[in-house]
Each structure stands twice: as C-alpha cells, then as structure tokens.
Scaffold this motif. Structure first.
Motif, PDB file in Angstrom:
ATOM      1  N   PRO A 193     -16.750   1.623   0.043  1.00  0.00           N
ATOM      2  CA  PRO A 193     -16.693   2.926   0.724  1.00  0.00           C
ATOM      3  C   PRO A 193     -17.215   2.913   2.162  1.00  0.00           C
ATOM      4  O   PRO A 193     -16.935   3.839   2.926  1.00  0.00           O
ATOM      5  N   ILE A 194     -17.990   1.872   2.534  1.00  0.00           N
ATOM      6  CA  ILE A 194     -18.499   1.786   3.907  1.00  0.00           C
ATOM      7  C   ILE A 194     -17.355   1.686   4.907  1.00  0.00           C
ATOM      8  O   ILE A 194     -17.408   2.247   6.007  1.00  0.00           O
ATOM      9  N   PHE A 195     -16.259   0.995   4.492  1.00  0.00           N
ATOM     10  CA  PHE A 195     -15.172   0.689   5.420  1.00  0.00           C
ATOM     11  C   PHE A 195     -14.042   1.710   5.268  1.00  0.00           C
ATOM     12  O   PHE A 195     -12.990   1.438   4.693  1.00  0.00           O
ATOM     13  N   GLN A 196     -14.286   2.898   5.792  1.00  0.00           N
ATOM     14  CA  GLN A 196     -13.353   4.006   5.593  1.00  0.00           C
ATOM     15  C   GLN A 196     -12.005   3.762   6.255  1.00  0.00           C
ATOM     16  O   GLN A 196     -10.967   4.205   5.760  1.00  0.00           O
ATOM     17  N   ASN A 197     -11.993   3.052   7.387  1.00  0.00           N
ATOM     18  CA  ASN A 197     -10.737   2.850   8.117  1.00  0.00           C
ATOM     19  C   ASN A 197      -9.783   1.881   7.417  1.00  0.00           C
ATOM     20  O   ASN A 197      -8.593   1.851   7.733  1.00  0.00           O
ATOM     21  N   ILE A 240       7.806   4.367  10.146  1.00  0.00           N
ATOM     22  CA  ILE A 240       8.189   3.919   8.805  1.00  0.00           C
ATOM     23  C   ILE A 240       8.140   2.399   8.669  1.00  0.00           C
ATOM     24  O   ILE A 240       8.009   1.854   7.574  1.00  0.00           O
ATOM     25  N   LEU A 241       8.219   1.688   9.806  1.00  0.00           N
ATOM     26  CA  LEU A 241       8.229   0.222   9.784  1.00  0.00           C
ATOM     27  C   LEU A 241       6.856  -0.380  10.064  1.00  0.00           C
ATOM     28  O   LEU A 241       6.683  -1.589   9.958  1.00  0.00           O
ATOM     29  N   LYS A 242       5.890   0.472  10.417  1.00  0.00           N
ATOM     30  CA  LYS A 242       4.574  -0.040  10.802  1.00  0.00           C
ATOM     31  C   LYS A 242       3.706  -0.310   9.582  1.00  0.00           C
ATOM     32  O   LYS A 242       3.637   0.510   8.665  1.00  0.00           O
ATOM     33  N   GLU A 243       3.025  -1.454   9.623  1.00  0.00           N
ATOM     34  CA  GLU A 243       1.997  -1.739   8.615  1.00  0.00           C
ATOM     35  C   GLU A 243       0.727  -0.985   8.968  1.00  0.00           C
ATOM     36  O   GLU A 243       0.053  -0.429   8.112  1.00  0.00           O
ATOM     37  N   ARG A 244       0.376  -0.996  10.263  1.00  0.00           N
ATOM     38  CA  ARG A 244      -0.734  -0.207  10.822  1.00  0.00           C
ATOM     39  C   ARG A 244      -0.295   0.282  12.196  1.00  0.00           C
ATOM     40  O   ARG A 244       0.651  -0.251  12.779  1.00  0.00           O
TER      41      ARG A 244
END
Length: 429
Positions: free
Chosen positions: A145-149, A319-323
C-alpha cells in the motif's frame, strides 16, 4: 580501530547516495522530500570533492577529463525536456553520476569503502526480497500500500508471485539485485571471507530469480559466457568444460529448489515462452515506433534528453498506452531520438572506450597481477550486461542501475590512473 578522515568522508558520502538510491521507492512515496534529497546529494558531492581534491589537482589529465565531463553533461542538460517540464530530479541524478565518475577517477583509495557500502545495501535488498516472499500476506497488507502510484502493477506482480521487495516495481528490485551480484563478485575477488561472499552470492541469485524477471537473468548469463570466453580464450576446451559443469550444477540446483519454491523457475519459463511470441513484443513495438519516428524527424541533434516520454504521452492513443509516461525500453533508439546521431556517437564512443580500457587492464595484468585483472574483468562483465540490458531496457535512464554502474566505471578509471602514477614514479626513480 581509528578510521581515517578520508575513509570517513567517503563512507558518509556513499552512505548518503546509495542509502537513498537503494531505498528511493519508499523514501519518495513516504516523504516527497526532493529539496532535502538534492541538498544531501550536494553535501555528498562536496565531501567527495574535498576528500579527493589533492589527487585531482596533481593529475596531468585534469583538463581532458573536465572537457569530457562538460561535454557529456551538456548532452544531458542542453534542451533537456525534463527541465522544460519542471522535473528537476532526473537530470540532476544523471549529471551526478557523471560528476561521480569524474571525481572518483583520480585515485582508487575510495574503492574498498564503496564496496563495503554497496555490500551493505545489497544485503538489505536480498533480505527484503526473501522476507517479502516468505511473508506475502504481511507484504500485501503493510508494504504494497505504500506504493500508491504502482498499485495495479504491483498487484498483478503479487498474484504472479513476482517479488518486488521494498521497491515500487519488480524491475527496480531486480536491478538492485543485479548490482548486488557484481558487488559480491568483487568481494569474492578479495582474499578474505570468500566462502561467506559465495553464500551471499547464492542468496542474491535466488532473490533475483524470485523477482521473475527474464532480461536480467538472461543477460547475466550471456555476460558470464562472454567473460569466460575472454578469460579462457587460449584454453577454450577448459572454458567449454567449465561452462557445461556450471550449467549442469545450476540446472540441478534450480530443479531441486523448484520442488520447494515452484516460482523460482519463472524467469526461465517466461524467457522460453517469449521466444517466437510476437505478442510479447507488441507493446515494445509501439515504443520503438515513436522513437524511430522522432529520430527520422530530428536526425542530427534529436529532440533533447528526456524528451521521449513526453512525445510518447502526446502521440500514443490512451488505449494503447501501458502507462502515461514510458521510456523507449531500448537505450540506443532512445538516444537516437533524444540526442540524434551526434549525441549517440559520443555516448556510444564512451561505452566503447570503457570496454577497451577494461580489456587493456585485464590483458596487461592477467599474469602478473591476477586479482587486479579479475577486477577489470568483473567491471567488463558489468559493462557487457549494462549494454545488453539497454537493448530492451532503460539502463541509462534508471538510476538504480546507472549509478552503481558509474561507481564501477570510476573504479576502472581509478585503476588506469593508478597505473599511470606508478609508471611515472618508476620513471622518476
């Protein structure tokens, strides 16, 4: 035992830099203290400068090294798109790595201190990986949970038992563990405590396998084979026998461990499944297309360091982006995109020189100073790995690997400088 002032200053500097580096995922997510981090790194930089100033002032190659530092820093800073977008930290760390190579290249007196500090944080990440694997429920409830992003990706990795340790992504953890492997190889090369370091190396390799990363494992194997060919080039049959023996031992060990830890073979299974699987390269092809398009539009000087991820964000449909913001996952295409032919030739020439220098020091000391030759060979192995990973990764953009690599390059240059100092001393006598 009294600690010398030089060792104390370098120890504090390395602890500040590597302490943040190996724990930056937690620090960044909990504290958001960029100003404090910059101040602490500047303090560490000054400690390095003051500790090494007498060696810098007496160097005959100071002017040439300053010129190279300014040239490489200019490639990073001029037209830097992170600076344009008010993201100061990425270029800051890139220039810090170059500065560190420059400052530390004049003497090798700091190398043992750096090795010990690296070793401490290596052990920290090995333990963190083994802990998170052994206590997955605790990890899911208290650490993840620390790494929300990166919650979505960490959850996916957690379900596949790909261990991220105390990092925000399993790739980050794998890079820490790779640095640890090279640090332990340096430690084994010393005369003391070899068996202890060998045990730690085995634990480090197990921890790396627990991440489930393929590229890091495969490229380490390739780099090891390349080094064996170089070392046993005149006894190739011996090299083949050793390679076969080590392969049999490794396979047998992994088979046995798989009985207790089934996921330990994930890296190899994933590597095998990706062979000939065009779908596994689908997202990468999107990344590569952006880099190629920008390179052909800005062939000479590129779009500016750090610019790729902003172009990716602006041009690739959601729609094609992973991030939202991605690196190209190929440093050579990204260099062409961001620095053009001019910058790419300069940076790749620097890498070629590192390979040349490591080979030269190895060959010169192979018979007379085997320990020194072995150290050069380990640095060469790290360089080969670094460049291989760059073919499908972000090695010159991920500080968790390029800062440890910069330390190893500085070790190599300090070996060269030490050779030159000894030669000059002998000529005076």
């Amino acid at each position: 035992m009294k600690i010398k002032r030089y060792d104390l200053m370098m120890g504090v500097a390395f602890t500040i830099c590597l302490g943040y580096l190996f724990n930056h995922s937690i620090i960044d997510n909990l504290f958001h203290a960029n100003a404090a981090i910059v101040i602490s790194f500047i303090f560490a930089s000054l400690l390095m400068l003051f500790a090494n100033i007498k060696y810098i002032k007496t160097s005959k190659s100071l002017g040439a090294r300053l010129l190279i530092l300014f040239l490489l820093s200019a490639i990073v800073l001029l037209r830097n798109k992170d600076l344009f977008n008010e993201r100061l930290m990425p270029p800051f760390f890139s220039v810090f790595a170059l500065y560190m190579i420059f400052i530390l290249s004049f003497t090798d007196k700091w190398c043992e201190t750096a090795r010990k500090v690296l070793l401490f944080f290596t052990f920290e990440n090995v333990l963190a990986t083994l802990f998170c694997f052994a206590f997955r429920d605790f990890y899911a409830a208290n650490i993840m949970p620390i790494f929300q992003n990166t919650q979505i990706e960490l959850t996916r990795q957690f379900n596949k038992i790909q261990i991220a340790g105390f990092a925000q992504h399993y790739s980050t953890n794998a890079l820490y563990l790779v640095s640890g492997i090279f640090t332990l190889l340096l430690s084994i090369n010393k005369n003391k405590n070899k068996n202890v370091y060998k045990v730690l190396l085995v634990l480090n390799i197990i921890a790396l396998l627990l991440t489930g990363k393929r590229a890091q494992v495969v490229f380490l194997i390739i780099a090891t084979l390349a080094i064996m060919i170089i070392k046993y080039r005149q006894r190739i049959h011996e090299a083949i026998k050793k390679a076969i023996a080590w392969t049999v031992v490794a396979i047998a060990t992994i088979v046995v461990l798989t009985s207790f830890i089934p996921t330990i073979s994930n890296s190899f299974i994933r590597a095998y499944e990706s062979i000939g699987n065009e779908d596994s390269m689908y997202t990468r092809n999107i990344l590569y297309d952006v880099a190629e398009s920008e390179f052909f539009s800005h062939s000479i000087f590129g779009i500016g360091w750090g610019g790729y991820k902003y172009t990716y964000y602006a041009t690739v449909p959601s729609i094609l982006k992973e991030r939202d913001y991605m690196q190209a996952h190929c440093i050579y295409l990204q260099l062409l995109c961001e620095t053009g032919l001019v910058g790419t030739i300069i940076i790749c020439s620097a890498f070629i020189y590192v390979i040349y220098l490591a080979l030269k020091i190895f060959l010169r000391n192979e018979k007379s100073k085997p320990q020194k030759a072995q150290k050069a060979l380990i640095i060469l192995m790290f360089t080969i790995y670094f460049l291989l990973e760059g073919a499908i990764g972000n090695s010159i953009y991920d500080m968790q690997i390029y800062i440890p690599f910069a330390l190893f390059v500085a070790m190599l240059f300090s070996m060269k400088n030490n050779d030159a100092s000894l030669l000059a001393e002998a000529n005076r006598e």
